[in-house]
Write a protein that holds these residues in place. Structure first.
Motif, short mmCIF file in Angstrom:
data_model
loop_
_atom_site.label_atom_id
_atom_site.label_comp_id
_atom_site.label_asym_id
_atom_site.label_seq_id
_atom_site.Cartn_x
_atom_site.Cartn_y
_atom_site.Cartn_z
N PRO A 148 35.24 4.55 20.04
CA PRO A 148 33.85 5.03 20.08
C PRO A 148 33.76 6.49 20.52
CG PRO A 148 34.33 3.78 22.06
CD PRO A 148 35.58 3.75 21.23
N ASN A 149 32.62 7.12 20.18
CA ASN A 149 32.28 8.47 20.65
C ASN A 149 33.35 9.52 20.32
OD1 ASN A 149 29.87 7.50 21.87
ND2 ASN A 149 31.09 6.76 23.60
N ALA A 150 34.08 9.31 19.25
CA ALA A 150 35.08 10.29 18.82
C ALA A 150 34.48 11.21 17.77
CB ALA A 150 36.31 9.59 18.26
N ALA A 151 34.87 12.48 17.78
CA ALA A 151 34.41 13.43 16.77
C ALA A 151 35.33 13.33 15.56
CB ALA A 151 34.44 14.84 17.33
N VAL A 152 34.73 13.15 14.38
CA VAL A 152 35.46 13.15 13.12
C VAL A 152 35.13 14.46 12.42
CG1 VAL A 152 35.89 11.95 10.95
CG2 VAL A 152 35.27 10.64 13.00
N GLU A 153 36.14 15.31 12.23
CA GLU A 153 35.92 16.65 11.70
C GLU A 153 36.62 16.81 10.35
OE1 GLU A 153 37.62 19.01 14.75
OE2 GLU A 153 36.02 18.64 16.19
N ILE A 154 35.88 17.36 9.38
CA ILE A 154 36.44 17.66 8.06
C ILE A 154 36.37 19.16 7.86
CG2 ILE A 154 36.00 17.51 5.59
CD1 ILE A 154 35.24 14.65 5.90
N ALA A 155 37.50 19.78 7.48
CA ALA A 155 37.55 21.21 7.24
C ALA A 155 38.18 21.47 5.88
CB ALA A 155 38.36 21.91 8.33
N TYR A 156 37.57 22.37 5.10
CA TYR A 156 38.15 22.80 3.84
C TYR A 156 37.59 24.16 3.49
CZ TYR A 156 33.78 21.59 1.46
OH TYR A 156 32.47 21.53 1.07
N ASP A 157 38.35 24.96 2.75
CA ASP A 157 37.97 26.34 2.48
C ASP A 157 37.59 26.99 3.82
OD1 ASP A 157 38.45 25.79 -0.15
OD2 ASP A 157 36.35 25.45 -0.68
N SER A 158 36.40 27.55 3.94
CA SER A 158 35.98 28.12 5.23
C SER A 158 34.90 27.27 5.87
CB SER A 158 35.45 29.55 5.02
OG SER A 158 34.33 29.53 4.15
N LEU A 159 34.78 26.00 5.43
CA LEU A 159 33.71 25.12 5.89
C LEU A 159 34.24 24.08 6.87
CD1 LEU A 159 32.04 24.64 2.42
CD2 LEU A 159 31.37 26.24 4.21
N TYR A 160 33.34 23.62 7.72
CA TYR A 160 33.73 22.73 8.79
C TYR A 160 32.57 21.76 9.07
CZ TYR A 160 34.40 21.56 13.76
OH TYR A 160 34.51 20.91 14.96
N PHE A 161 32.85 20.46 8.94
CA PHE A 161 31.83 19.42 9.13
C PHE A 161 32.24 18.52 10.29
CE2 PHE A 161 31.86 20.72 4.77
CZ PHE A 161 30.54 20.74 4.38
#
Length: 664
Positions: free
Chosen positions: A430-443
């Motif tokens: 729980p409460n973990a950050a899931v981060e997606i990065a590609y090109d110069s973008l970051y979600f």
């Protein structure tokens, strides 16, 4: 089918040129038989054979501007702007002809700044339309900047060749496709030096790969006639094909195709009909023809089936036809008509347009350009669409040569979700950050108490997914999301957190997403335009930060907002996060805060230190203006000294350009 100039990227290797050839200074290339023969072939439209004649002279060391001008034009006619550029650069002293051709080559290579430079060396005359070309390039650059959010996929070398592949037609569902090819498999060639048109088919496998194409022979093979794909209809039991200037109908019985004969669309009048779309009940047809234009250009016509089985007199579609060519009509399942045109302000040669029929006015609406990346400066034609997927033939850059087949996904982001679990215990995280990065973008998003998450991910992009719990990185890997069209939706992507010290996965891992393909609106897919994607990324990650604030348990915590490169400007989504933070946590007055600014490592350290301080101050001032007590805040800048991601990448820089608000 009717021939037209198509420009594409073909790299020609010039290693055979012999610079040491003993050429007589008085000996001109234009005096040679090869030059004169090449000029005749060029005039007659046989660019393949003309190229061979001119190349022999270039291989012998000739560098006459007349020769290079001819060969550059040949390469442009054969869809080879890169080769055209290379041969022009062989000139010892370029003239305005070559400068203009070089500008055109750069234009079709989509190297627009270089095209502008070359145009500056050319005088605007009746021969060289410099201003018109300059304005066209400026307009195209604007369209390219505002690119739509689609995914363009080349069919690959199993299908596309250095020759021409075009007119894709879906056959037996979404897994099989018919198309036309002019490859060199035939010993016979047409008057233009290319092989005769022949129909091929290919099938997509379970890994989204297209199989090597095979000949599709449903009637007696004619080695010296053109056979091309047009339309499959009536539940794949009927077929329209093009044969030497006429449209033919065939039907399938027990998996065997039988040719019924030509569609008699205009009695005995001589005309070339290139393409059509016939209704499933065969009561009406829209077709492209030079009927009434005497071969000068193609127009779109309609006709209706009469009671005696013949077709009514064709009527031109006045609101769609121009003084240029209109071709390849396709009526989609949602009643939108797509067609290609050289008119209507196209970006290059043929562009794809859409229109709808108004039953009240009995007119078609004003054509709308589908714009980049569906349309380019090259030739874009034979567009068809089925739900969320489309097909097109194009000479755009990056292909295998001349016209190539492409599949288009009419979206570029898709909502995936799943559960993050501990690989060893099976417990949710729980409460973990899931981060997606590609090109110069970051979600970024967060898991709930059951370890579940949702996030929009890019389609057909190499991306990095990182799972973080507080300051501890739990997992990181390279992934590639591919969409498979199936009968049911399955957007689930579960991720297991490996045990500490476990070996990192090697290479990219496939995220296999399944989706039903139809015309219905789907809330879980997005088409985000190129000029909006950065702001959309910012709004998404800050949206999830807002969600986290709303559900934050009592006690200290940290909220992070992100800024653009070399900027202190607060986006609207950043302001929303700060508003939420004040409203839900800081308004009570129970917390103190430390507001710290940070930068990426680009630029001098002293400059970055000042930039981080300005960033922290901008955030602090915004919070003070909205009611937070300045006496309870510490404002500090750390420059580039506290990077949260030290890898040298655009994704890392996006994470490091931040302001952290720690409340305690």
């Amino acid at each position: 089918m009717k021939q037209f100039v198509q420009l594409s990227l073909v790299l020609l290797f010039w290693g055979a040129v012999h610079h040491t050839s003993a050429q007589n200074p008085q000996d001109k290339a234009s005096d040679h038989k090869s030059f004169k023969k090449g000029a005749r072939l060029f005039k007659n439209g046989n660019f393949v054979k003309a190229e061979e004649q001119f190349q022999m002279l270039l291989d012998s060391g000739y560098r006459d501007n007349d020769l290079i001008t001819y060969q550059a034009q040949v390469h442009l006619e054969l869809h080879e702007p890169h080769a055209a550029k290379d041969v022009i650069l062989l000139s010892k002293k370029r003239d305005q002809d070559l400068d203009y051709l070089l500008a055109i080559s750069y234009y079709y290579l989509e190297e627009f700044e270089e095209a502008f430079v070359e145009l500056s060396f050319v005088t605007d005359t009746a021969t060289f339309h410099v201003k018109e070309m300059h304005d066209r390039i400026a307009d195209v650059m604007h369209h390219y900047h505002d690119a739509q959010g689609y995914v363009i996929q080349n069919f690959g070398p199993e299908v596309n060749t250095k020759f021409r592949e075009y007119a894709p037609v879906m056959y037996d569902g979404f897994s099989e496709l018919l198309f036309t090819s002019r490859n060199d498999s035939s010993e016979y060639t047409a008057h233009d030096g290319l092989a005769f048109e022949a129909i091929h088919d290919t099938r997509i496998d379970s890994l989204n790969k297209w199989h090597v194409a095979d000949p599709f022979e449903f009637h007696t093979a004619h080695e010296q006639r053109h056979d091309a794909t047009v339309q499959v209809y009536r539940n794949h039991t009927k077929l329209i094909t093009f044969h030497d200037g006429r449209l033919f109908k065939s039907h399938r019985v027990n998996n065997v195709w039988e040719e019924d004969g030509p569609l008699e669309l205009h009695a005995d009048e001589v005309a070339t009909d290139t393409h059509c779309h016939i209704s499933d009940d065969e009561s009406s047809i829209i077709f492209a023809s030079d009927f009434h234009t005497y071969g000068h250009n193609l127009d779109l016509f309609t006709a209706h089936k009469l009671e005696d089985g013949t077709w009514s007199e064709p009527e031109p579609i006045a609101e769609l036809n121009t003084d240029f060519d209109e071709d390849s009509p396709f009526l989609a399942g949602d009643s939108t008509l797509y067609f290609s045109s050289r008119g209507h302000g196209s970006l290059g040669g043929y562009d794809v347009f859409k229109t709808n029929y108004d039953k009240k006015t009995k007119k078609w609406s004003k054509p709308i350009n589908l714009d980049y990346p569906i349309n380019t400066v090259a030739e874009d034609i034979y567009y068809s669409t089925y739900g969320k997927v489309a097909f097109i033939s194009s000479t755009r850059n990056g292909g295998y040569g001349s016209l190539d087949l492409y599949r288009i996904l009419l979206f570029n982001e898709i909502l995936i979700g799943g559960t993050i679990t501990d690989e060893k215990t099976g417990d949710p995280v729980p409460n973990a950050a899931v981060e997606i990065a590609y090109d110069s973008l970051y979600f970024r998003t967060y898991t709930d108490k059951n370890g579940k998450y949702e996030i929009y991910a890019p389609v057909n992009k190499n991306m990095k997914i990182t799972v973080v719990d507080g300051d501890r990185q739990l997992s990181q890997g390279e992934y590639f999301l591919d969409v498979f069209f199936r009968e049911e939706d399955n957007l689930k992507f579960d991720l297991e957190i490996p045990s500490k010290g476990a070996a990192a996965p090697v290479g990219s891992q496939l995220i296999h997403v399944e989706m039903k393909n139809d015309f219905a609106k789907k809330p879980y897919i997005k088409s985000v335009a190129k000029d909006q994607i950065s702001g959309w990324s910012d709004s998404l990650k800050n949206h999830y930060e807002k969600v986290r604030i709303e559900h934050a348990p009592p006690g200290p915590g940290t909220v992070t907002v992100y800024l653009e490169f070399n900027s202190t400007e607060l986006s609207s989504s950043v302001k929303e996060v700060l508003d939420e933070l004040y409203k839900d946590l800081l308004k009570t007055g129970r917390y103190k805060v430390e507001i710290s600014g940070h930068t990426d490592p680009k630029g001098p350290a002293a400059y970055n230190q000042k930039l981080s301080e300005r960033r922290a101050k901008v955030v602090a001032d915004y919070m003070f203006e909205h009611g937070f007590d300045a006496k309870r805040a510490k404002v500090v800048g750390f420059g580039e000294s506290k990077l949260i991601d030290k890898t040298k990448s655009a994704e890392a820089d996006a994470k490091n350009r931040r302001v952290e608000i720690r409340y305690y």
